[in-house]
Motif scaffolding. Structure first.
Motif, PDB file in Angstrom:
ATOM      1  N   ALA A 140       0.881  -1.019   0.175  1.00  0.00           N
ATOM      2  CA  ALA A 140      -0.041  -0.179   0.083  1.00  0.00           C
ATOM      3  C   ALA A 140       0.980   1.172   0.074  1.00  0.00           C
ATOM      4  CB  ALA A 140      -0.910   0.004   1.068  1.00  0.00           C
ATOM      5  N   GLY A 141       0.683   2.200  -0.918  1.00  0.00           N
ATOM      6  CA  GLY A 141       1.280   3.448  -1.024  1.00  0.00           C
ATOM      7  C   GLY A 141       0.893   4.551   0.106  1.00  0.00           C
ATOM      8  N   ILE A 142       1.586   5.809  -0.369  1.00  0.00           N
ATOM      9  CA  ILE A 142       1.366   6.806   0.732  1.00  0.00           C
ATOM     10  C   ILE A 142       0.018   7.247   0.351  1.00  0.00           C
ATOM     11  CG2 ILE A 142       1.780   9.054   1.040  1.00  0.00           C
ATOM     12  CD1 ILE A 142       4.623   8.590   0.280  1.00  0.00           C
ATOM     13  N   ALA A 143      -0.771   7.520  -0.599  1.00  0.00           N
ATOM     14  CA  ALA A 143      -1.875   7.745  -0.699  1.00  0.00           C
ATOM     15  C   ALA A 143      -3.062   6.896   0.072  1.00  0.00           C
ATOM     16  CB  ALA A 143      -2.387   7.903  -2.071  1.00  0.00           C
TER      17      ALA A 143
ATOM     18  N   PRO B 266      11.744  15.476   5.917  1.00  0.00           N
ATOM     19  CA  PRO B 266      12.358  15.734   7.145  1.00  0.00           C
ATOM     20  C   PRO B 266      12.340  14.395   7.980  1.00  0.00           C
ATOM     21  CG  PRO B 266      11.145  17.648   6.795  1.00  0.00           C
ATOM     22  CD  PRO B 266      10.596  16.790   5.839  1.00  0.00           C
ATOM     23  N   GLU B 267      11.070  13.904   8.091  1.00  0.00           N
ATOM     24  CA  GLU B 267      10.790  12.618   8.962  1.00  0.00           C
ATOM     25  C   GLU B 267      11.432  11.348   8.450  1.00  0.00           C
ATOM     26  OE1 GLU B 267       9.794  10.554  12.452  1.00  0.00           O
ATOM     27  OE2 GLU B 267       9.894  12.667  12.063  1.00  0.00           O
ATOM     28  N   ILE B 268      11.308  11.233   7.021  1.00  0.00           N
ATOM     29  CA  ILE B 268      11.926  10.316   6.315  1.00  0.00           C
ATOM     30  C   ILE B 268      13.269  10.070   6.572  1.00  0.00           C
ATOM     31  CG2 ILE B 268      12.271   9.498   4.075  1.00  0.00           C
ATOM     32  CD1 ILE B 268       9.325  10.138   3.202  1.00  0.00           C
ATOM     33  N   GLU B 269      14.005  11.409   6.079  1.00  0.00           N
ATOM     34  CA  GLU B 269      15.502  11.421   6.319  1.00  0.00           C
ATOM     35  C   GLU B 269      15.718  10.984   7.564  1.00  0.00           C
ATOM     36  OE1 GLU B 269      15.856  15.358   4.952  1.00  0.00           O
ATOM     37  OE2 GLU B 269      15.913  14.731   2.622  1.00  0.00           O
ATOM     38  N   LYS B 270      15.385  11.495   8.685  1.00  0.00           N
ATOM     39  CA  LYS B 270      15.510  11.254  10.017  1.00  0.00           C
ATOM     40  C   LYS B 270      15.463   9.771  10.431  1.00  0.00           C
ATOM     41  CE  LYS B 270      13.944  12.230  14.860  1.00  0.00           C
ATOM     42  NZ  LYS B 270      12.916  12.924  15.464  1.00  0.00           N
TER      43      LYS B 270
ATOM     44  N   ARG C 231       7.041   4.373   7.705  1.00  0.00           N
ATOM     45  CA  ARG C 231       6.876   3.165   6.753  1.00  0.00           C
ATOM     46  C   ARG C 231       7.686   3.616   5.527  1.00  0.00           C
ATOM     47  NH1 ARG C 231       2.539   1.760   3.268  1.00  0.00           N
ATOM     48  NH2 ARG C 231       2.456  -0.614   3.341  1.00  0.00           N
ATOM     49  N   THR C 232       7.450   4.705   4.963  1.00  0.00           N
ATOM     50  CA  THR C 232       8.337   4.874   3.690  1.00  0.00           C
ATOM     51  C   THR C 232       9.814   4.894   3.967  1.00  0.00           C
ATOM     52  OG1 THR C 232       6.358   6.360   2.888  1.00  0.00           O
ATOM     53  CG2 THR C 232       8.305   6.621   1.892  1.00  0.00           C
ATOM     54  N   ALA C 233      10.312   5.414   5.209  1.00  0.00           N
ATOM     55  CA  ALA C 233      11.707   5.485   5.497  1.00  0.00           C
ATOM     56  C   ALA C 233      12.022   3.721   5.370  1.00  0.00           C
ATOM     57  CB  ALA C 233      11.868   6.008   6.762  1.00  0.00           C
ATOM     58  N   ARG C 234      11.397   2.895   5.714  1.00  0.00           N
ATOM     59  CA  ARG C 234      11.747   1.564   5.792  1.00  0.00           C
ATOM     60  C   ARG C 234      11.748   0.753   4.310  1.00  0.00           C
ATOM     61  NH1 ARG C 234      11.111  -1.460  10.574  1.00  0.00           N
ATOM     62  NH2 ARG C 234      10.738  -0.161  12.516  1.00  0.00           N
ATOM     63  N   VAL C 235      10.826   1.448   3.348  1.00  0.00           N
ATOM     64  CA  VAL C 235      10.997   1.090   2.072  1.00  0.00           C
ATOM     65  C   VAL C 235      12.164   1.602   1.346  1.00  0.00           C
ATOM     66  CG1 VAL C 235       9.594   1.349  -0.104  1.00  0.00           C
ATOM     67  CG2 VAL C 235       8.320   0.758   1.888  1.00  0.00           C
ATOM     68  N   VAL C 236      12.407   2.984   1.562  1.00  0.00           N
ATOM     69  CA  VAL C 236      13.633   3.565   1.087  1.00  0.00           C
ATOM     70  C   VAL C 236      14.831   2.996   1.370  1.00  0.00           C
ATOM     71  CG1 VAL C 236      14.718   5.726   0.739  1.00  0.00           C
ATOM     72  CG2 VAL C 236      12.247   5.770   0.616  1.00  0.00           C
ATOM     73  N   ALA C 237      14.952   2.508   2.693  1.00  0.00           N
ATOM     74  CA  ALA C 237      16.027   1.889   3.316  1.00  0.00           C
ATOM     75  C   ALA C 237      16.360   0.487   2.882  1.00  0.00           C
ATOM     76  CB  ALA C 237      15.811   1.570   4.860  1.00  0.00           C
TER      77      ALA C 237
ATOM     78  N   ALA D 267      23.611   2.577   7.214  1.00  0.00           N
ATOM     79  CA  ALA D 267      24.691   3.416   7.453  1.00  0.00           C
ATOM     80  C   ALA D 267      25.112   4.352   6.200  1.00  0.00           C
ATOM     81  CB  ALA D 267      26.013   2.778   7.794  1.00  0.00           C
ATOM     82  N   THR D 268      24.550   3.770   4.984  1.00  0.00           N
ATOM     83  CA  THR D 268      24.573   4.801   3.843  1.00  0.00           C
ATOM     84  C   THR D 268      23.343   5.132   3.177  1.00  0.00           C
ATOM     85  OG1 THR D 268      24.795   2.393   2.350  1.00  0.00           O
ATOM     86  CG2 THR D 268      26.911   3.456   3.217  1.00  0.00           C
ATOM     87  N   PRO D 269      22.771   6.160   3.901  1.00  0.00           N
ATOM     88  CA  PRO D 269      21.271   6.346   3.440  1.00  0.00           C
ATOM     89  C   PRO D 269      21.298   7.032   1.705  1.00  0.00           C
ATOM     90  CG  PRO D 269      21.825   7.584   5.092  1.00  0.00           C
ATOM     91  CD  PRO D 269      22.827   6.623   4.906  1.00  0.00           C
TER      92      PRO D 269
END
Length: 419
Positions: free
Chosen positions: A260-263, A368-372, A336-342, A379-381
């Motif tokens: 499931a995406g952001i929207a 900002p929250e995704i990057e945080k 949740r999106t940060a985990r996907v990007v990670a 270790a290599t975002p």
């Protein structure tokens, strides 16, 4: 002894024509001298091949100019320009809910654009008809005939292999295996190039978006379902059956659990909050106003109707107004999106991840929250950005896909250009 074919004069002429056309298609007006310097070809060859390209319609010759100051005075230099109206290409995005169609000239400049909803579509035949109606609309608006269209790129929300075949192992993907390319070619005569929508999004971002000059790239389409297009050293990754970058693995990722995406996530969590009478949130008022009949805000709206009226846009609007419930939803989505990007960063090590699709503009608030949180997972975002291409991200990539085809086959294409 191996039979090695010698490079015949016609073959050399063809190779040189391709070289000159490649230079002119990405440059402005060029003199013969400039083309000699850019290609390393002799003056006689440059002028002979340019004459061929002019006769074919790919190049136009402008009024003679003059060489730079300080050069010997003589006959003015011939000046050449790529004929961007030698033909046109189409970029078609076939999504789950709508289609977006762009008509572009051969420099990729948009000539006409339209969109059509699939809201009433029930069969593949009806979907094809809607797409074709959108195509006819942009052609009519620009007064372009089928004979002037050289190729069409089409993006679908399903894996597509290198031969243009859709992977149909998933029921959602099977919805797009409707024979659209063959039908459009049958109706109009031009070649139709099928590709995965996220892959085209990556092409579009690399060409005209946030990822220009970035060759190690992931584009994350994040609307209803997560999907990713992968680019390594400037080359799209497909995998053996076109499944590279597919996100069904997210069902196995802790803290994500599905595709499931952001929207979709914002809408579902917002609807749940509005439907719970114990939750105090301004989102309920926004949803009630959205659900009320037009011009009759005084009509009572049930909790179920208000919940059904919640959209991702309303959740972001409520959060922008400081609503704590909506802000909590966005924090959850960002995590949740940060985990996907990670996971994408760890597996493919891109320089940049671009969040695209209809949610891109709103997703700026999540960065900002995704990057945080991203920094706590790897270790290599990668660097994260949101697309500036809006709802055209896939269709812009489809235009680029079609232009790639035109450039590769230019000398074999029959032009019906306006000059």
């Amino acid at each position: 002894m191996a039979n090695t074919a010698a490079a015949t004069p016609p073959l050399l002429r063809r190779v040189n024509a391709g070289k000159l056309l490649g230079v002119l298609s990405t440059a402005g007006v060029m003199t013969g001298t400039g083309l000699i310097e850019a290609t390393g070809l002799t003056r006689a060859t440059v002028h002979a091949v340019c004459n061929d390209l002019i006769a074919m319609g790919w190049v136009v010759e402008l009024d003679p100019g003059h060489d730079a100051p300080g050069t010997p005075v003589g006959r003015p230099s011939r000046r050449f320009e790529f004929n961007s109206h030698a033909g046109y290409v189409l970029g078609i995005d076939v999504g789950a809910a709508k289609t977006t169609v762009l008509l572009s000239d051969l420099r990729g400049e948009t000539v006409a654009k339209t969109g059509r909803s699939f809201q009433t579509v029930k069969t593949p035949t009806e979907q094809t008809q809607v797409v074709d109606e959108a195509v006819l609309e942009v052609l009519a608006e620009a007064q372009v005939t089928d004979a002037e269209v050289l190729a069409a790129g089409v993006g679908v929300a399903a894996p597509v292999d290198r031969e243009g075949n859709i992977l149909v192992d998933d029921s959602f993907w099977r919805r797009f295996d409707a024979g659209l390319p063959a039908r459009l070619t049958e109706l109009h005569g031009w070649p139709v190039l099928l590709e995965n929508d996220a892959n085209l999004a990556a092409l579009g971002e690399h060409w005209r978006g946030e990822a220009r000059d970035v060759d190690d790239l992931v584009v994350l389409l994040a609307g209803e379902r997560f999907g990713s297009g992968l680019m390594d050293s400037g080359r799209l990754l497909h995998g053996s059956r076109g499944g590279a970058g597919e996100m069904v693995y997210l069902k196995l990722v802790e803290g994500v659990g599905d595709t499931a995406g952001i929207a979709r996530t914002a809408r579902e969590l917002g609807a749940k909050a509005v439907a719970d009478p114990t939750v105090k949130t301004s989102l309920r008022k926004l949803a009630v106003e959205a659900a009320a009949p037009a011009g009759d805000a005084g009509v009572a709206v049930t909790a179920d109707a208000a919940g059904a009226g919640v959209t991702a846009e309303l959740v972001f609007e409520a959060a922008a107004g400081g609503d704590e419930v909506a802000l909590g939803i966005l924090r959850h989505i960002a995590g949740r999106t940060a985990r996907v990007v990670a996971t994408l960063g760890i597996l493919f090590n891109p320089e940049l991840v671009v969040i695209g699709g209809a949610v891109a503009t709103a997703a700026t608030a999540l960065l900002p929250e995704i990057e945080k949180q991203l920094a706590t997972f790897t270790a290599t975002p990668p660097r994260v950005a949101v697309s500036s291409l809006g709802d055209t991200i896939v269709s812009v990539g489809a235009v680029r896909h079609a232009l790639n085809y035109v450039e590769q086959h230019a000398l074999d294409l029959q032009l019906n250009c306006r000059g």
